[in-house]
Motif scaffolding. Structure first.
Motif, PDB file in Angstrom:
ATOM      1  N   PHE A 119       0.786  -1.552  -0.070  1.00 54.24           N
ATOM      2  CA  PHE A 119       0.259  -0.382   0.172  1.00 54.24           C
ATOM      3  C   PHE A 119       0.710   1.332   0.268  1.00 54.24           C
ATOM      4  O   PHE A 119      -0.051   2.396  -0.241  1.00 54.24           O
ATOM      5  CB  PHE A 119      -1.409  -0.507   1.114  1.00 54.24           C
ATOM      6  CG  PHE A 119      -2.260  -0.487   1.360  1.00 54.24           C
ATOM      7  CD1 PHE A 119      -3.157  -0.201   0.089  1.00 54.24           C
ATOM      8  CD2 PHE A 119      -1.824  -2.547   1.695  1.00 54.24           C
ATOM      9  CE1 PHE A 119      -4.561  -1.740   0.038  1.00 54.24           C
ATOM     10  CE2 PHE A 119      -2.912  -3.282   1.539  1.00 54.24           C
ATOM     11  CZ  PHE A 119      -4.308  -3.170   0.959  1.00 54.24           C
ATOM     12  N   GLY A 120       2.410   1.288  -0.369  1.00 56.63           N
ATOM     13  CA  GLY A 120       2.886   2.187   0.001  1.00 56.63           C
ATOM     14  C   GLY A 120       3.037   3.555   0.943  1.00 56.63           C
ATOM     15  O   GLY A 120       2.354   3.427   2.424  1.00 56.63           O
TER      16      GLY A 120
ATOM     17  N   LEU B  62      -0.755  -0.830 -10.127  1.00 59.60           N
ATOM     18  CA  LEU B  62      -1.723  -1.252  -9.553  1.00 59.60           C
ATOM     19  C   LEU B  62      -2.775  -0.292  -8.835  1.00 59.60           C
ATOM     20  O   LEU B  62      -2.770   0.897  -7.894  1.00 59.60           O
ATOM     21  CB  LEU B  62      -2.221  -2.868  -9.429  1.00 59.60           C
ATOM     22  CG  LEU B  62      -1.618  -4.089  -9.789  1.00 59.60           C
ATOM     23  CD1 LEU B  62      -1.736  -4.953  -9.224  1.00 59.60           C
ATOM     24  CD2 LEU B  62      -1.243  -4.070 -10.984  1.00 59.60           C
ATOM     25  N   THR B  63      -4.087   0.300 -10.234  1.00 61.99           N
ATOM     26  CA  THR B  63      -5.161   1.245  -9.552  1.00 61.99           C
ATOM     27  C   THR B  63      -6.206   0.560  -9.506  1.00 61.99           C
ATOM     28  O   THR B  63      -6.625   0.013 -10.357  1.00 61.99           O
ATOM     29  CB  THR B  63      -5.017   2.549 -10.068  1.00 61.99           C
ATOM     30  OG1 THR B  63      -3.759   3.175 -10.255  1.00 61.99           O
ATOM     31  CG2 THR B  63      -5.866   3.422  -9.290  1.00 61.99           C
ATOM     32  N   TYR B  64      -7.219   0.389  -7.960  1.00 61.67           N
ATOM     33  CA  TYR B  64      -8.528  -0.029  -8.374  1.00 61.67           C
ATOM     34  C   TYR B  64      -9.235   0.477  -7.963  1.00 61.67           C
ATOM     35  O   TYR B  64      -9.064   1.709  -6.490  1.00 61.67           O
ATOM     36  CB  TYR B  64      -8.630  -1.389  -7.652  1.00 61.67           C
ATOM     37  CG  TYR B  64      -7.529  -2.649  -7.680  1.00 61.67           C
ATOM     38  CD1 TYR B  64      -8.695  -3.552  -8.603  1.00 61.67           C
ATOM     39  CD2 TYR B  64      -6.530  -3.056  -8.035  1.00 61.67           C
ATOM     40  CE1 TYR B  64      -7.720  -4.540  -9.529  1.00 61.67           C
ATOM     41  CE2 TYR B  64      -5.578  -4.226  -8.975  1.00 61.67           C
ATOM     42  CZ  TYR B  64      -6.744  -4.975  -9.349  1.00 61.67           C
ATOM     43  OH  TYR B  64      -5.865  -6.584  -9.999  1.00 61.67           O
ATOM     44  N   ASP B  65     -10.019   0.413  -8.061  1.00 58.52           N
ATOM     45  CA  ASP B  65     -11.374   1.799  -7.432  1.00 58.52           C
ATOM     46  C   ASP B  65     -12.650   0.614  -6.419  1.00 58.52           C
ATOM     47  O   ASP B  65     -11.757  -1.513  -7.074  1.00 58.52           O
ATOM     48  CB  ASP B  65     -12.704   1.639  -8.516  1.00 58.52           C
ATOM     49  CG  ASP B  65     -12.114   2.527  -8.994  1.00 58.52           C
ATOM     50  OD1 ASP B  65     -11.527   4.001  -8.542  1.00 58.52           O
ATOM     51  OD2 ASP B  65     -12.351   3.268 -10.102  1.00 58.52           O
TER      52      ASP B  65
ATOM     53  N   GLY C 149     -13.905   4.750  -2.717  1.00 60.10           N
ATOM     54  CA  GLY C 149     -12.779   4.535  -2.897  1.00 60.10           C
ATOM     55  C   GLY C 149     -11.933   4.310  -3.907  1.00 60.10           C
ATOM     56  O   GLY C 149     -12.599   3.718  -4.910  1.00 60.10           O
ATOM     57  N   ARG C 150     -10.719   4.474  -4.049  1.00 64.04           N
ATOM     58  CA  ARG C 150      -9.749   4.091  -4.758  1.00 64.04           C
ATOM     59  C   ARG C 150      -8.751   3.865  -4.265  1.00 64.04           C
ATOM     60  O   ARG C 150      -7.584   4.357  -3.252  1.00 64.04           O
ATOM     61  CB  ARG C 150      -9.418   5.354  -5.621  1.00 64.04           C
ATOM     62  CG  ARG C 150      -8.275   4.777  -6.521  1.00 64.04           C
ATOM     63  CD  ARG C 150      -8.255   5.556  -7.824  1.00 64.04           C
ATOM     64  NE  ARG C 150      -9.223   5.561  -8.671  1.00 64.04           N
ATOM     65  CZ  ARG C 150      -9.231   5.794 -10.018  1.00 64.04           C
ATOM     66  NH1 ARG C 150      -8.675   7.068 -10.836  1.00 64.04           N
ATOM     67  NH2 ARG C 150     -10.094   5.606 -10.913  1.00 64.04           N
ATOM     68  N   LYS C 151      -7.383   2.807  -4.659  1.00 62.66           N
ATOM     69  CA  LYS C 151      -6.356   2.724  -4.045  1.00 62.66           C
ATOM     70  C   LYS C 151      -5.227   2.163  -5.178  1.00 62.66           C
ATOM     71  O   LYS C 151      -5.492   1.516  -5.974  1.00 62.66           O
ATOM     72  CB  LYS C 151      -6.741   0.940  -2.813  1.00 62.66           C
ATOM     73  CG  LYS C 151      -7.616   1.258  -2.407  1.00 62.66           C
ATOM     74  CD  LYS C 151      -7.501  -0.024  -0.691  1.00 62.66           C
ATOM     75  CE  LYS C 151      -8.637   0.141   0.544  1.00 62.66           C
ATOM     76  NZ  LYS C 151      -9.116  -1.093   0.504  1.00 62.66           N
ATOM     77  N   VAL C 152      -4.189   2.558  -4.687  1.00 60.65           N
ATOM     78  CA  VAL C 152      -2.690   2.538  -5.541  1.00 60.65           C
ATOM     79  C   VAL C 152      -2.215   1.137  -4.575  1.00 60.65           C
ATOM     80  O   VAL C 152      -1.870   1.905  -3.737  1.00 60.65           O
ATOM     81  CB  VAL C 152      -2.299   3.648  -5.854  1.00 60.65           C
ATOM     82  CG1 VAL C 152      -1.070   3.095  -6.765  1.00 60.65           C
ATOM     83  CG2 VAL C 152      -3.189   4.935  -6.489  1.00 60.65           C
ATOM     84  N   LEU C 153      -1.757   0.793  -5.623  1.00 67.16           N
ATOM     85  CA  LEU C 153      -1.150  -0.593  -5.037  1.00 67.16           C
ATOM     86  C   LEU C 153       0.161  -1.306  -6.217  1.00 67.16           C
ATOM     87  O   LEU C 153       0.274  -0.524  -6.426  1.00 67.16           O
ATOM     88  CB  LEU C 153      -1.826  -2.485  -4.794  1.00 67.16           C
ATOM     89  CG  LEU C 153      -3.084  -1.874  -4.369  1.00 67.16           C
ATOM     90  CD1 LEU C 153      -3.888  -3.557  -4.796  1.00 67.16           C
ATOM     91  CD2 LEU C 153      -3.139  -2.219  -3.312  1.00 67.16           C
TER      92      LEU C 153
END
Length: 256
Positions: free
Chosen positions: A162-163, A232-235, A220-224
């Motif tokens: 998750f940085g 990777l970017t996920y909604d 929401g949105r998460k950048v993995l």
């Protein structure tokens, strides 16, 4: 009355200052926050009665008293609603882990995109292969490790995944767990999990002592930062199961 109400009231009293509520500072204080008698005065209730509330003794505050306490303690809307839930409680039965309805479990397993279901303790109750590949192999975890809080706070790989967003996301999850923990105050299933997290995560300990509570974000949105697939970017979106509102279904989709 369950202990969660008294602990919540005390946490909110101790974070206020006399200046914040328009009271003179007066003599030196040995402990932070307002005194019990000051909260009682601001709320227009008896000191002994307020003390009984903080001690978790059997007192049934009216809706008007709950509103008065919320105003005296400067609670926001989420905290006010939480106070009302705690104040209306009677003795709770022991916590029983939730069961995912079979149709929901089949739906999760049939999805190509990552999906999983969690309960009030953030136990992972059902998941699909895509979630296992993106996050961790929940099927290989011991039962006590199959939990979002354990995964977020005690698995070092999660911080890398998750940085820079890890701390904000982990803290928000802790505040949601704190709200559920208050409702089940004293239940060994919750106290054992909280103790394990405190022993293994200094961040959890600091956030826990703040006693912040929140409701979940619906989407929401998460950048993995995946170790194999790269950035990777996920909604994502979260839903409650109609069969059991305590079961939450979370589904991810690649962001466009």
């Amino acid at each position: 009355m369950p202990a969660g109400l008294g602990e919540f009231l005390r946490s909110r009293r101790e974070r206020l200052t006399p200046e914040a509520v328009g009271l003179p500072l007066g003599r030196r204080r040995r402990t932070p926050g307002l005194r019990r008698e000051e909260v009682a005065e601001l709320a227009g209730i008896g000191v002994d009665w307020y003390v009984r509330l903080e001690q978790g003794r059997t007192v049934r505050p009216s809706a008007a008293t709950i509103d008065a306490l919320a105003a005296a303690l400067r609670l926001d809307d989420t905290e006010r609603a939480h106070l009302a839930v705690l104040a209306r409680q009677t003795a709770r039965p022991a916590f029983e882990p939730e069961t995912v309805p079979p149709a929901v479990k089949r739906l999760i397993e049939g999805l190509d995109q990552p999906a999983y279901a969690t309960g009030r303790r953030w136990d992972v109750l059902a998941w699909n292969d895509a979630a296992g590949e993106l996050f961790t192999d929940f099927g290989a975890c011991a039962d006590e490790d199959r939990n979002i809080l354990v995964y977020l706070l005690l698995d070092p790989a999660t911080r890398r995944l998750f940085g820079k967003d890890w701390a904000a996301m982990a803290r928000h999850t802790v505040t949601q767990f704190r709200a559920a923990h208050d409702v089940f105050a004293g239940d060994p299933m919750f106290t054992r999990l909280a103790a394990r997290l405190a022993a293994g995560s200094p961040e959890f300990t600091a956030w826990w002592e703040d006693h912040d509570i929140s409701v979940g974000r619906g989407s929401g949105r998460k950048v993995l930062h995946h170790p194999v697939r790269g950035v990777l970017t996920y909604d994502y979106a979260t839903f409650q199961a109609n069969d059991d509102a305590a079961v939450r279904l979370t589904v991810y989709a690649p962001a466009k």
